[in-house]
Design a protein around this motif. Structure first.
Motif, PDB file in Angstrom:
ATOM      1  N   HIS A 121       1.290  -1.136  -0.187  1.00  0.00           N
ATOM      2  CA  HIS A 121      -0.231  -0.111  -0.107  1.00  0.00           C
ATOM      3  C   HIS A 121       0.831   1.318  -0.163  1.00  0.00           C
ATOM      4  N   GLY A 122       2.258   1.468   0.947  1.00  0.00           N
ATOM      5  CA  GLY A 122       2.815   2.708   0.775  1.00  0.00           C
ATOM      6  C   GLY A 122       3.806   2.885  -0.500  1.00  0.00           C
ATOM      7  N   PHE A 123       4.160   1.478  -1.198  1.00  0.00           N
ATOM      8  CA  PHE A 123       4.651   1.562  -2.790  1.00  0.00           C
ATOM      9  C   PHE A 123       6.015   1.632  -2.978  1.00  0.00           C
ATOM     10  N   ARG A 124       7.029   1.356  -1.567  1.00  0.00           N
ATOM     11  CA  ARG A 124       7.904   1.516  -1.150  1.00  0.00           C
ATOM     12  C   ARG A 124       8.649   0.249  -2.434  1.00  0.00           C
ATOM     13  N   TRP A 125       8.030  -1.084  -2.665  1.00  0.00           N
ATOM     14  CA  TRP A 125       8.137  -1.246  -4.108  1.00  0.00           C
ATOM     15  C   TRP A 125       8.660  -0.894  -4.968  1.00  0.00           C
ATOM     16  N   LEU A 126       8.657   0.613  -5.381  1.00  0.00           N
ATOM     17  CA  LEU A 126       8.721   1.461  -6.315  1.00  0.00           C
ATOM     18  C   LEU A 126      10.539   1.112  -6.275  1.00  0.00           C
ATOM     19  N   ARG A 127      11.041   1.837  -4.907  1.00  0.00           N
ATOM     20  CA  ARG A 127      12.385   1.677  -5.043  1.00  0.00           C
ATOM     21  C   ARG A 127      13.114   0.494  -5.193  1.00  0.00           C
ATOM     22  N   ASP A 128      12.626  -0.564  -5.177  1.00  0.00           N
ATOM     23  CA  ASP A 128      13.296  -2.334  -5.346  1.00  0.00           C
ATOM     24  C   ASP A 128      13.309  -2.048  -7.010  1.00  0.00           C
ATOM     25  N   LEU A 172       4.860  10.031  -0.733  1.00  0.00           N
ATOM     26  CA  LEU A 172       6.148  10.449  -1.247  1.00  0.00           C
ATOM     27  C   LEU A 172       6.971   9.805  -2.417  1.00  0.00           C
ATOM     28  N   PHE A 173       6.461   8.095  -2.052  1.00  0.00           N
ATOM     29  CA  PHE A 173       7.021   7.068  -3.009  1.00  0.00           C
ATOM     30  C   PHE A 173       6.419   7.257  -4.805  1.00  0.00           C
ATOM     31  N   TRP A 174       5.091   7.300  -4.730  1.00  0.00           N
ATOM     32  CA  TRP A 174       4.970   7.757  -6.393  1.00  0.00           C
ATOM     33  C   TRP A 174       5.682   8.958  -6.430  1.00  0.00           C
ATOM     34  N   THR A 175       5.314  10.040  -5.839  1.00  0.00           N
ATOM     35  CA  THR A 175       6.426  11.541  -6.629  1.00  0.00           C
ATOM     36  C   THR A 175       7.379  11.034  -6.815  1.00  0.00           C
ATOM     37  N   THR A 176       8.956   9.841  -5.931  1.00  0.00           N
ATOM     38  CA  THR A 176       9.887  10.572  -6.138  1.00  0.00           C
ATOM     39  C   THR A 176       9.640   9.467  -6.864  1.00  0.00           C
ATOM     40  N   ALA A 178       8.147   9.018  -9.812  1.00  0.00           N
ATOM     41  CA  ALA A 178       6.993   9.390 -11.085  1.00  0.00           C
ATOM     42  C   ALA A 178       7.323   8.500 -11.962  1.00  0.00           C
ATOM     43  N   PRO A 179       8.726   8.556 -12.862  1.00  0.00           N
ATOM     44  CA  PRO A 179       8.413   8.123 -13.945  1.00  0.00           C
ATOM     45  C   PRO A 179       8.358   7.025 -14.277  1.00  0.00           C
ATOM     46  N   LEU A 180       7.372   6.381 -13.035  1.00  0.00           N
ATOM     47  CA  LEU A 180       7.438   5.029 -12.990  1.00  0.00           C
ATOM     48  C   LEU A 180       6.167   4.611 -13.755  1.00  0.00           C
ATOM     49  N   ILE A 181       5.084   5.456 -12.799  1.00  0.00           N
ATOM     50  CA  ILE A 181       3.542   5.630 -12.993  1.00  0.00           C
ATOM     51  C   ILE A 181       3.121   6.257 -14.085  1.00  0.00           C
ATOM     52  N   LEU A 182       3.919   7.456 -13.992  1.00  0.00           N
ATOM     53  CA  LEU A 182       3.839   8.312 -15.461  1.00  0.00           C
ATOM     54  C   LEU A 182       3.827   8.334 -16.292  1.00  0.00           C
ATOM     55  N   SER A 183       4.769   7.553 -16.952  1.00  0.00           N
ATOM     56  CA  SER A 183       4.545   7.645 -18.079  1.00  0.00           C
ATOM     57  C   SER A 183       3.718   7.082 -19.248  1.00  0.00           C
ATOM     58  N   SER A 184       2.230   6.435 -18.953  1.00  0.00           N
ATOM     59  CA  SER A 184       1.322   6.326 -20.210  1.00  0.00           C
ATOM     60  C   SER A 184       1.144   7.417 -20.559  1.00  0.00           C
ATOM     61  N   SER A 185       0.768   6.839 -22.019  1.00  0.00           N
ATOM     62  CA  SER A 185      -0.033   8.159 -22.719  1.00  0.00           C
ATOM     63  C   SER A 185      -1.580   7.738 -22.588  1.00  0.00           C
ATOM     64  N   ASP A 186      -1.796   7.181 -21.786  1.00  0.00           N
ATOM     65  CA  ASP A 186      -2.875   7.037 -21.419  1.00  0.00           C
ATOM     66  C   ASP A 186      -3.238   8.380 -21.141  1.00  0.00           C
ATOM     67  N   LEU A 187      -3.880   9.555 -21.636  1.00  0.00           N
ATOM     68  CA  LEU A 187      -4.593  10.653 -20.642  1.00  0.00           C
ATOM     69  C   LEU A 187      -5.234  10.013 -19.502  1.00  0.00           C
ATOM     70  N   VAL A 188      -7.118   9.503 -19.089  1.00  0.00           N
ATOM     71  CA  VAL A 188      -6.986   9.070 -18.385  1.00  0.00           C
ATOM     72  C   VAL A 188      -6.461   8.565 -17.629  1.00  0.00           C
ATOM     73  N   TYR A 189      -6.025   7.412 -17.733  1.00  0.00           N
ATOM     74  CA  TYR A 189      -4.894   6.829 -16.237  1.00  0.00           C
ATOM     75  C   TYR A 189      -4.130   8.053 -15.800  1.00  0.00           C
TER      76      TYR A 189
END
Length: 367
Positions: A121-128, A172-176, A178-189
Motif C-alpha cells: 500500500h505504501g508503494f515502497r517496492w517502487l524503490r526496489d 512520497l514514493f509516487w512522487t519520487t 513518478a516516471p515509473l507510474i506517469l509515463s503512460s500515454s493514457d490521459l485518463v489514467y
C-alpha cells in the motif's frame, strides 16, 4: 566475636553531583508521559473518525482540483533492494522471504501479514524496482500494479490503505518515482493518478494529527510537507505542514534523538522520512527549515549508538538484524556525519566501546 558494623548511610555531601551527568536527583528512572497507550476515549474517537471515512461528507472533503503535473521529481538517495527488484521483474513481490505473485494481486482481498500489506500500500517496492530497471522496463509493471490499486482504493478510503502513515509513504514514493507510474500515454489514467495524489494530500491534511504519536505522525506530516512543495498552489499547506511536522518531531523524538517507540527500525524509518522530505526541498531549491536538519543531526547519532562493530543494528524492541549496508545507506542519505551517541538521557540505550568491543545496554525503566 565477629564485629560487623552497619554501613553508614551516605551523607548529603557524598551524593553524586547532578551536574556531573546532567540528570537530576530522583529522575534517573522515569517513564515518559507519551509512552502510554491510547485512552478509551481516544480509541472511541479514532473509531468514529474511521467510520466517517465511509460517509459522503468525507468524500466531498477529498474532492477538488487535481494538478495537471507535479512541480518536480525528488531524488531518492536510499538505494532499493536489487533482489526484491529482480523478483518484481520476475513476476512476484518478495518481502522478508514471503512472496506474492503480481498477476494474482488483488487489493480488495489482500491476504498478507500487516507489514507486507503496508509495503504494498505504501508503494515502497517502487524503490526496489527502480534499482534494477530502467523507466522503459519498469513502467509497464508499475503501471499495472497502480491500476489494480486505483481500481479498489482511489475513490474509497479505508484502512490500511489510507491509514495516515501508509498514505504519506505512498505520496512520497509516487512522487519520487513518478516516471515509473506517469509515463503512460493514457490521459485518463494519468489524470486519475494525479487526482489521487491530490486526494491523498487532502486526506492527510485532516488525518495527520490523528495518527499515533511517534513515527506514524511524523510520517503523516512529512507527507503533507512534501505535497505542499510538489503540488501546485501549496503555499498555505506548506506553512500548515511545517508547523505540524515540527510538533510531531517534538512529540515523537526525544531530546537525545531517540524515537519514542525505542525501536531501531522506527529510528531508521524516521531518518529515511526526514531525508526524503529534505530531498523535496532540495529539488525545489528551497531552504529546509532549521528544525528538520536539527532532527536529523540528533537522530543519526542515536541510531549509530545501536550499531555493532560491523555496522549492523542490534536487535532491540522486536527488531531483527539489519544489514550494515542498509544502515550506511540511510545514514549517507541524511548527509549527517556523526559519532554514535554514547549516553542517551531519554532514549534509554547506553553504549560502551573499548577497542573492537562494543557493549550495548538497554537501561530504560521497565514498562
Amino acid at each position: 566475636m565477629n564485629d560487623r558494623r552497619r554501613p553508614t548511610p551516605p551523607s548529603p555531601g557524598d551524593a553524586p553531583d547532578a551536574a556531573a551527568d546532567g540528570i537530576e536527583q530522583g529522575k534517573r528512572l522515569i517513564r515518559v508521559a507519551d509512552d502510554k497507550g491510547l485512552s478509551l476515549s481516544q480509541k472511541i474517537a479514532n473509531r468514529f473518525y474511521l467510520l466517517s471515512w465511509k460517509t459522503p461528507l468525507h468524500s466531498r472533503r477529498l474532492k477538488g482540483k487535481y494538478p495537471l503535473k507535479l512541480l518536480a521529481v525528488p531524488d531518492d538517495d536510499v538505494p532499493g533492494d536489487p533482489r526484491a527488484g529482480q523478483a518484481i521483474r520476475a513476476g512476484y513481490f518478495l518481502f522478508r522471504g514471503l512472496k506474492q505473485p503480481v498477476d494474482t494481486l488483488d487489493f480488495a482481498k489482500l491476504d498478507l501479514i500487516p507489514d507486507f500489506a503496508d509495503h504494498l500500500h505504501g508503494f515502497r517496492w517502487l524503490r526496489d524496482l527502480a534499482s534494477v530497471a530502467s523507466r522503459e522496463q519498469g513502467a509497464p509493471i508499475a503501471e499495472g500494479v497502480m491500476r489494480k490499486w486505483l481500481e479498489v482504493h482511489a475513490e474509497t478510503p479505508s484502512e490500511p490503505a489510507w491509514r495516515a502513515d501508509n498514505a504519506a509513504w505512498r505520496l512520497l514514493f509516487w512522487t519520487t518515482h513518478a516516471p515509473l507510474i506517469l509515463s503512460s500515454s493514457d490521459l485518463v489514467y494519468r489524470s486519475l493518478v494525479l487526482n489521487c495524489v491530490a486526494r491523498t494530500a487532502r486526506h492527510l491534511d485532516r488525518s495527520a494529527d490523528k495518527a499515533p504519536v511517534g513515527l506514524p505522525r511524523i510520517v503523516a506530516w512529512g507527507g503533507i510537507v512534501a505535497a505542499s512543495l510538489l503540488i501546485p498552489g501549496g503555499a498555505a499547506r506548506k506553512v500548515f505542514g511545517e508547523a505540524g511536522l515540527k510538533r510531531a518531531i517534538d512529540a515523537g523524538i526525544h531530546a537525545d534523538g531517540g524515537i519514542l517507540s525505542r525501536s531501531p527500525l522506527d529510528q531508521m524509518e524516521a531518518i529515511m522520512l526526514l531525508s526524503m522530505v529534505q530531498a523535496v526541498y532540495d529539488v525545489r531549491r528551497e531552504p529546509a527549515p532549521a528544525f528538520l536538519q536539527d532532527a536529523l543531526s540528533r537522530t543519526v547519532p542515536a541510531l549509530l549508538s545501536l550499531a555493532h562493530g560491523d555496522g549492523g543494528l542490534g536487535s532491540w524492541q522486536g527488531a531483527a538484524a539489519v544489514d550494515p549496508a542498509r544502515v550506511s545507506a540511510i545514514v549517507a542519505a541524511s548527509r549527517v556525519r556523526s559519532r554514535p551517541l554514547r549516553q542517551a538521557r531519554d532514549w534509554g540505550y547506553q553504549r560502551i566501546a573499548a577497542g573492537q568491543t562494543v557493549l550495548q545496554i538497554d537501561a530504560a525503566p521497565p514498562p
